[in-house]
Design a protein around this motif. Structure first.
Motif, PDB file in Angstrom:
ATOM      1  N   LEU A   4    -127.588  -3.854 -57.732  1.00  0.00           N
ATOM      2  CA  LEU A   4    -126.393  -4.160 -56.946  1.00  0.00           C
ATOM      3  C   LEU A   4    -126.181  -3.117 -55.870  1.00  0.00           C
ATOM      4  CD1 LEU A   4    -123.882  -5.344 -59.697  1.00  0.00           C
ATOM      5  CD2 LEU A   4    -124.940  -6.733 -57.926  1.00  0.00           C
ATOM      6  N   ARG A   5    -126.362  -1.854 -56.193  1.00  0.00           N
ATOM      7  CA  ARG A   5    -126.168  -0.796 -55.197  1.00  0.00           C
ATOM      8  C   ARG A   5    -127.200  -0.925 -54.078  1.00  0.00           C
ATOM      9  NH1 ARG A   5    -125.415   2.245 -60.032  1.00  0.00           N
ATOM     10  NH2 ARG A   5    -123.226   2.774 -60.354  1.00  0.00           N
ATOM     11  N   HIS A   6    -128.431  -1.295 -54.469  1.00  0.00           N
ATOM     12  CA  HIS A   6    -129.475  -1.476 -53.469  1.00  0.00           C
ATOM     13  C   HIS A   6    -129.114  -2.611 -52.522  1.00  0.00           C
ATOM     14  CE1 HIS A   6    -133.413  -1.767 -51.661  1.00  0.00           C
ATOM     15  NE2 HIS A   6    -133.480  -3.045 -52.005  1.00  0.00           N
ATOM     16  N   CYS A   7    -128.573  -3.701 -53.097  1.00  0.00           N
ATOM     17  CA  CYS A   7    -128.176  -4.849 -52.287  1.00  0.00           C
ATOM     18  C   CYS A   7    -127.089  -4.457 -51.297  1.00  0.00           C
ATOM     19  CB  CYS A   7    -127.675  -5.972 -53.193  1.00  0.00           C
ATOM     20  SG  CYS A   7    -127.233  -7.470 -52.320  1.00  0.00           S
ATOM     21  N   CYS A   8    -126.183  -3.616 -51.749  1.00  0.00           N
ATOM     22  CA  CYS A   8    -125.101  -3.150 -50.875  1.00  0.00           C
ATOM     23  C   CYS A   8    -125.661  -2.431 -49.660  1.00  0.00           C
ATOM     24  CB  CYS A   8    -124.171  -2.227 -51.666  1.00  0.00           C
ATOM     25  SG  CYS A   8    -122.806  -1.552 -50.715  1.00  0.00           S
ATOM     26  N   THR A   9    -126.664  -1.594 -49.891  1.00  0.00           N
ATOM     27  CA  THR A   9    -127.277  -0.851 -48.786  1.00  0.00           C
ATOM     28  C   THR A   9    -127.972  -1.784 -47.814  1.00  0.00           C
ATOM     29  OG1 THR A   9    -127.652   1.009 -50.283  1.00  0.00           O
ATOM     30  CG2 THR A   9    -128.890   0.989 -48.232  1.00  0.00           C
ATOM     31  N   VAL A  10    -128.690  -2.779 -48.363  1.00  0.00           N
ATOM     32  CA  VAL A  10    -129.403  -3.723 -47.520  1.00  0.00           C
ATOM     33  C   VAL A  10    -128.437  -4.488 -46.630  1.00  0.00           C
ATOM     34  CG1 VAL A  10    -130.779  -5.837 -47.523  1.00  0.00           C
ATOM     35  CG2 VAL A  10    -131.346  -3.977 -49.090  1.00  0.00           C
ATOM     36  N   LEU A  11    -127.321  -4.932 -47.222  1.00  0.00           N
ATOM     37  CA  LEU A  11    -126.344  -5.709 -46.448  1.00  0.00           C
ATOM     38  C   LEU A  11    -125.736  -4.862 -45.338  1.00  0.00           C
ATOM     39  CD1 LEU A  11    -124.518  -7.768 -49.191  1.00  0.00           C
ATOM     40  CD2 LEU A  11    -126.024  -8.613 -47.418  1.00  0.00           C
ATOM     41  N   LEU A  12    -125.495  -3.610 -45.632  1.00  0.00           N
ATOM     42  CA  LEU A  12    -124.927  -2.728 -44.615  1.00  0.00           C
ATOM     43  C   LEU A  12    -125.870  -2.607 -43.433  1.00  0.00           C
ATOM     44  CD1 LEU A  12    -122.575  -0.911 -43.907  1.00  0.00           C
ATOM     45  CD2 LEU A  12    -123.735   0.969 -45.062  1.00  0.00           C
ATOM     46  N   LEU A  13    -127.173  -2.532 -43.738  1.00  0.00           N
ATOM     47  CA  LEU A  13    -128.161  -2.451 -42.661  1.00  0.00           C
ATOM     48  C   LEU A  13    -128.231  -3.758 -41.895  1.00  0.00           C
ATOM     49  CD1 LEU A  13    -131.043  -0.608 -44.544  1.00  0.00           C
ATOM     50  CD2 LEU A  13    -129.605   0.325 -42.721  1.00  0.00           C
ATOM     51  N   LEU A  14    -128.121  -4.872 -42.626  1.00  0.00           N
ATOM     52  CA  LEU A  14    -128.177  -6.166 -41.965  1.00  0.00           C
ATOM     53  C   LEU A  14    -127.078  -6.326 -40.944  1.00  0.00           C
ATOM     54  CD1 LEU A  14    -128.967  -8.651 -44.872  1.00  0.00           C
ATOM     55  CD2 LEU A  14    -130.314  -8.338 -42.816  1.00  0.00           C
ATOM     56  N   PHE A  15    -125.924  -5.771 -41.231  1.00  0.00           N
ATOM     57  CA  PHE A  15    -124.775  -6.007 -40.372  1.00  0.00           C
ATOM     58  C   PHE A  15    -124.697  -5.044 -39.194  1.00  0.00           C
ATOM     59  CE2 PHE A  15    -121.842  -9.063 -42.451  1.00  0.00           C
ATOM     60  CZ  PHE A  15    -121.428  -9.650 -41.264  1.00  0.00           C
ATOM     61  N   THR A  16    -125.605  -4.079 -39.129  1.00  0.00           N
ATOM     62  CA  THR A  16    -125.526  -3.159 -37.992  1.00  0.00           C
ATOM     63  C   THR A  16    -125.742  -3.878 -36.676  1.00  0.00           C
ATOM     64  OG1 THR A  16    -127.888  -2.659 -38.273  1.00  0.00           O
ATOM     65  CG2 THR A  16    -126.310  -1.178 -39.331  1.00  0.00           C
ATOM     66  N   SER A  17    -126.432  -5.028 -36.714  1.00  0.00           N
ATOM     67  CA  SER A  17    -126.703  -5.749 -35.471  1.00  0.00           C
ATOM     68  C   SER A  17    -125.529  -6.585 -35.003  1.00  0.00           C
ATOM     69  CB  SER A  17    -127.916  -6.663 -35.646  1.00  0.00           C
ATOM     70  OG  SER A  17    -127.659  -7.637 -36.620  1.00  0.00           O
ATOM     71  N   VAL A  18    -124.555  -6.851 -35.891  1.00  0.00           N
ATOM     72  CA  VAL A  18    -123.454  -7.718 -35.483  1.00  0.00           C
ATOM     73  C   VAL A  18    -122.094  -7.073 -35.628  1.00  0.00           C
ATOM     74  CG1 VAL A  18    -124.711  -9.810 -36.050  1.00  0.00           C
ATOM     75  CG2 VAL A  18    -123.313  -8.746 -37.796  1.00  0.00           C
ATOM     76  N   SER A  19    -122.022  -5.897 -36.250  1.00  0.00           N
ATOM     77  CA  SER A  19    -120.719  -5.306 -36.532  1.00  0.00           C
ATOM     78  C   SER A  19    -119.944  -4.964 -35.277  1.00  0.00           C
ATOM     79  CB  SER A  19    -120.894  -4.050 -37.409  1.00  0.00           C
ATOM     80  OG  SER A  19    -121.688  -3.096 -36.730  1.00  0.00           O
ATOM     81  N   SER A  27    -120.787 -18.004 -30.372  1.00  0.00           N
ATOM     82  CA  SER A  27    -122.235 -17.808 -30.266  1.00  0.00           C
ATOM     83  C   SER A  27    -122.933 -18.210 -31.558  1.00  0.00           C
ATOM     84  CB  SER A  27    -122.546 -16.339 -29.948  1.00  0.00           C
ATOM     85  OG  SER A  27    -123.914 -16.055 -30.129  1.00  0.00           O
ATOM     86  N   ILE A  28    -123.746 -19.264 -31.501  1.00  0.00           N
ATOM     87  CA  ILE A  28    -124.525 -19.673 -32.669  1.00  0.00           C
ATOM     88  C   ILE A  28    -125.496 -18.570 -33.068  1.00  0.00           C
ATOM     89  CG2 ILE A  28    -126.272 -21.307 -33.490  1.00  0.00           C
ATOM     90  CD1 ILE A  28    -123.485 -22.462 -33.398  1.00  0.00           C
ATOM     91  N   GLY A  29    -126.016 -17.831 -32.072  1.00  0.00           N
ATOM     92  CA  GLY A  29    -126.957 -16.749 -32.354  1.00  0.00           C
ATOM     93  C   GLY A  29    -126.378 -15.723 -33.304  1.00  0.00           C
ATOM     94  N   HIS A  30    -125.117 -15.336 -33.059  1.00  0.00           N
ATOM     95  CA  HIS A  30    -124.504 -14.352 -33.948  1.00  0.00           C
ATOM     96  C   HIS A  30    -124.047 -14.987 -35.261  1.00  0.00           C
ATOM     97  CE1 HIS A  30    -123.612 -11.210 -30.587  1.00  0.00           C
ATOM     98  NE2 HIS A  30    -124.800 -11.051 -31.142  1.00  0.00           N
ATOM     99  N   MET A  31    -123.753 -16.286 -35.251  1.00  0.00           N
ATOM    100  CA  MET A  31    -123.354 -16.938 -36.494  1.00  0.00           C
ATOM    101  C   MET A  31    -124.524 -17.054 -37.466  1.00  0.00           C
ATOM    102  SD  MET A  31    -120.716 -19.881 -35.197  1.00  0.00           S
ATOM    103  CE  MET A  31    -120.466 -20.486 -36.862  1.00  0.00           C
ATOM    104  N   THR A  32    -125.761 -17.101 -36.938  1.00  0.00           N
ATOM    105  CA  THR A  32    -126.914 -17.155 -37.847  1.00  0.00           C
ATOM    106  C   THR A  32    -126.982 -15.902 -38.706  1.00  0.00           C
ATOM    107  OG1 THR A  32    -128.359 -16.232 -36.122  1.00  0.00           O
ATOM    108  CG2 THR A  32    -128.282 -18.637 -36.333  1.00  0.00           C
ATOM    109  N   ASP A  33    -126.563 -14.761 -38.154  1.00  0.00           N
ATOM    110  CA  ASP A  33    -126.538 -13.524 -38.947  1.00  0.00           C
ATOM    111  C   ASP A  33    -125.600 -13.676 -40.137  1.00  0.00           C
ATOM    112  OD1 ASP A  33    -128.280 -12.186 -37.221  1.00  0.00           O
ATOM    113  OD2 ASP A  33    -126.644 -11.582 -35.905  1.00  0.00           O
ATOM    114  N   LEU A  34    -124.491 -14.389 -39.924  1.00  0.00           N
ATOM    115  CA  LEU A  34    -123.523 -14.571 -41.008  1.00  0.00           C
ATOM    116  C   LEU A  34    -124.123 -15.364 -42.159  1.00  0.00           C
ATOM    117  CD1 LEU A  34    -120.306 -15.448 -38.953  1.00  0.00           C
ATOM    118  CD2 LEU A  34    -120.994 -13.224 -39.863  1.00  0.00           C
ATOM    119  N   LEU A  35    -124.995 -16.332 -41.840  1.00  0.00           N
ATOM    120  CA  LEU A  35    -125.637 -17.100 -42.905  1.00  0.00           C
ATOM    121  C   LEU A  35    -126.470 -16.206 -43.810  1.00  0.00           C
ATOM    122  CD1 LEU A  35    -126.897 -20.402 -41.219  1.00  0.00           C
ATOM    123  CD2 LEU A  35    -125.266 -20.191 -43.094  1.00  0.00           C
TER     124      LEU A  35
END
Length: 444
Positions: A4-19, A27-35
């Motif tokens: 779970l902690r590892h998943c938390c870190t991964v998600l934080l990295l994923l969101f650096t592009s849209v935060s 923008s559909i492009g940015h909504m794809t990140d939400l999926l």
């Protein structure tokens, strides 16, 4: 827990592009990140459920073992405790083992998931995004003349995606759409979506949040605001059948009856031209665009049609732009789209690989598209431009330079004085309505 902690870190990295971005709905492009973020959150949630299930299984094993011991002892308490081992183990259980069980029960395996969710929620779409997406659905509803049943069922003509259970609007979804319209003082769409919510409720949909009383309350007021007193009165009476003590409905009942009696005394002519026009245009947006009806017809494919004779004069051809050196061996595919004015389409100008590179370069820089205020000249967002855009200079990547040179070769124009390549990404119900597109040169 480590997973779970590892998943938390991964998600934080994923969101650096849209935060850093807002207005997700534009923008559909940015909504794809939400999926993808939601998918990883679901994975984290499943890990939490598994941990909870494992915890409950351990507690159940404790309960089964202790139940067997206490049952055996309670049948003959004195005989049971006459055995010194049983007496010792009873004291031991109550002194230490029940404390261990208490610790197990109090262990909160949700900590990692809750922490993960809390971190991500600050980057989630906000109320403005939800409102924007709701208005986009209503904009599509108006433009393409869709009824609420069609949208609610997910059967949208022309949609490239197949309707699934996730494409269907629940009764609560319809109710929320009606509330957005109501907050926007849009009583026309309030009525449409509240009526759809009521219909789905009467068809058997269940909800712990919304009931018929709340829906009828909105319905009665929205139709009243549109001048339909008799229907407002009918909805109010239906509401009072469900809740005779409803304070606002009781007050409205008397008011509507009074207004209706006044209206009948004045003998209002329902065929009055002004009233007929008002009813016909209710719900239409009162904005700057006088050509809206023609514009929306074009969106629906109902624009001017060519005669068969004119259509027969349109051709496809290979085009070398006057034997341009680049096109002698590999000519362009040119297709006539319209005769007067002459409009042509060029096929296969940019490769799939180059298009993906352009999207890759543009996505991190997409920002809400703006328009120039005609009075002040200041760039600002507008409700009639729902998209995000980014600008790419030829110097930034060979692909951008190649596209610019391709444009020069095809058109014969010099792009050295043109603005940078604009990449636009449209969102839910994305649009850019007809507009004058020119720049102004201020006096020096």
């Amino acid at each position: 827990m480590a997973k779970l902690r590892h998943c938390c870190t991964v998600l934080l990295l994923l969101f650096t592009s849209v935060s850093a971005h807002s207005d997700f709905f534009t923008s559909i492009g940015h909504m794809t990140d939400l999926l993808f973020v939601e998918r990883d959150l679901v994975s984290s949630l499943k890990d939490y459920v598994s941990a909870e299930e494992d915890k409950l299984q351990r507690i159940k094993r404790w309960a089964d073992r202790l139940d067997a011991l206490s049952t055996a002892g309670s049948q003959d308490p004195e005989g049971f405790l006459g055995h010194p081992v049983n007496a010792f183990k009873l004291i031991k259980r109550l002194n230490t083992e029940w404390a261990e069980l208490e610790s197990l029960v109090l262990t909160d395996v949700s900590d990692a998931f809750v922490s993960n969710l809390t971190i991500q929620r600050q980057h989630f779409p906000n109320d403005d995004d939800q409102t924007g997406a709701a208005k986009a659905l209503m904009r599509l509803q108006d433009t393409y003349k869709l009824d609420t049943e069609t949208i609610s069922s997910g059967r949208l003509l022309g949609s490239s995606s197949v309707a699934t259970t996730s494409s269907v609007l629940t009764m609560e979804d319809c109710y929320d759409l009606g509330k957005v319209a109501y907050s926007d003082v849009d009583y026309y769409h309030t009525e449409l979506w509240m009526a759809q919510a009521l219909k789905q409720l009467e068809q058997g949909e269940e909800s712990s949040v919304v009931d018929a009383i709340a829906i009828l309350d909105y319905l009665s007021y929205s139709v009243y605001q549109q001048g339909e007193l008799e229907r407002a009165l009918a909805f109010t009476k239906k509401l009072l059948e469900l809740d005779p003590s409803h304070q606002r409905a009781n007050g409205n009942l008397k008011y509507f009856e009074y207004q209706l009696s006044k209206q009948k005394k004045l003998e209002v002519d329902d065929n009055d031209e002004e009233q007929r026009m008002w009813k016909e245009n209710r719900g239409r947006r009162d904005d700057y665009l006088p050509e809206r009806k023609q514009y929306e017809k074009l969106c629906r494919g109902e624009g001017v049609r060519m005669t068969p004779r004119r259509q027969s004069r349109l051709f496809c051809r290979y085009y070398d732009n006057g034997r341009h050196p680049r096109f002698v061996i590999g000519p362009l595919k040119q297709e006539d789209e319209w005769d007067s004015p002459h409009i042509v389409r060029y096929h296969d100008i940019v490769s799939e690989r180059d298009m993906e590179k352009v999207k890759e370069l543009a996505k991190p820089r997409l920002r809400r598209a703006t328009i120039s205020n005609p009075t002040t000249g200041v760039l600002e967002t507008a409700q009639y431009r729902i998209s995000k855009s980014a600008w790419l200079g030829a110097y930034e990547h060979p692909v951008v330079d190649k596209i610019n040179r391709r444009i020069e070769d095809i058109t014969g124009l010099d792009v050295s004085t043109a603005e940078d390549l604009q990449v636009a990404n449209y969102g839910v119900g994305g649009q850019y309505e007809p507009h004058f597109d020119f720049g102004r040169v201020t006096d020096q």
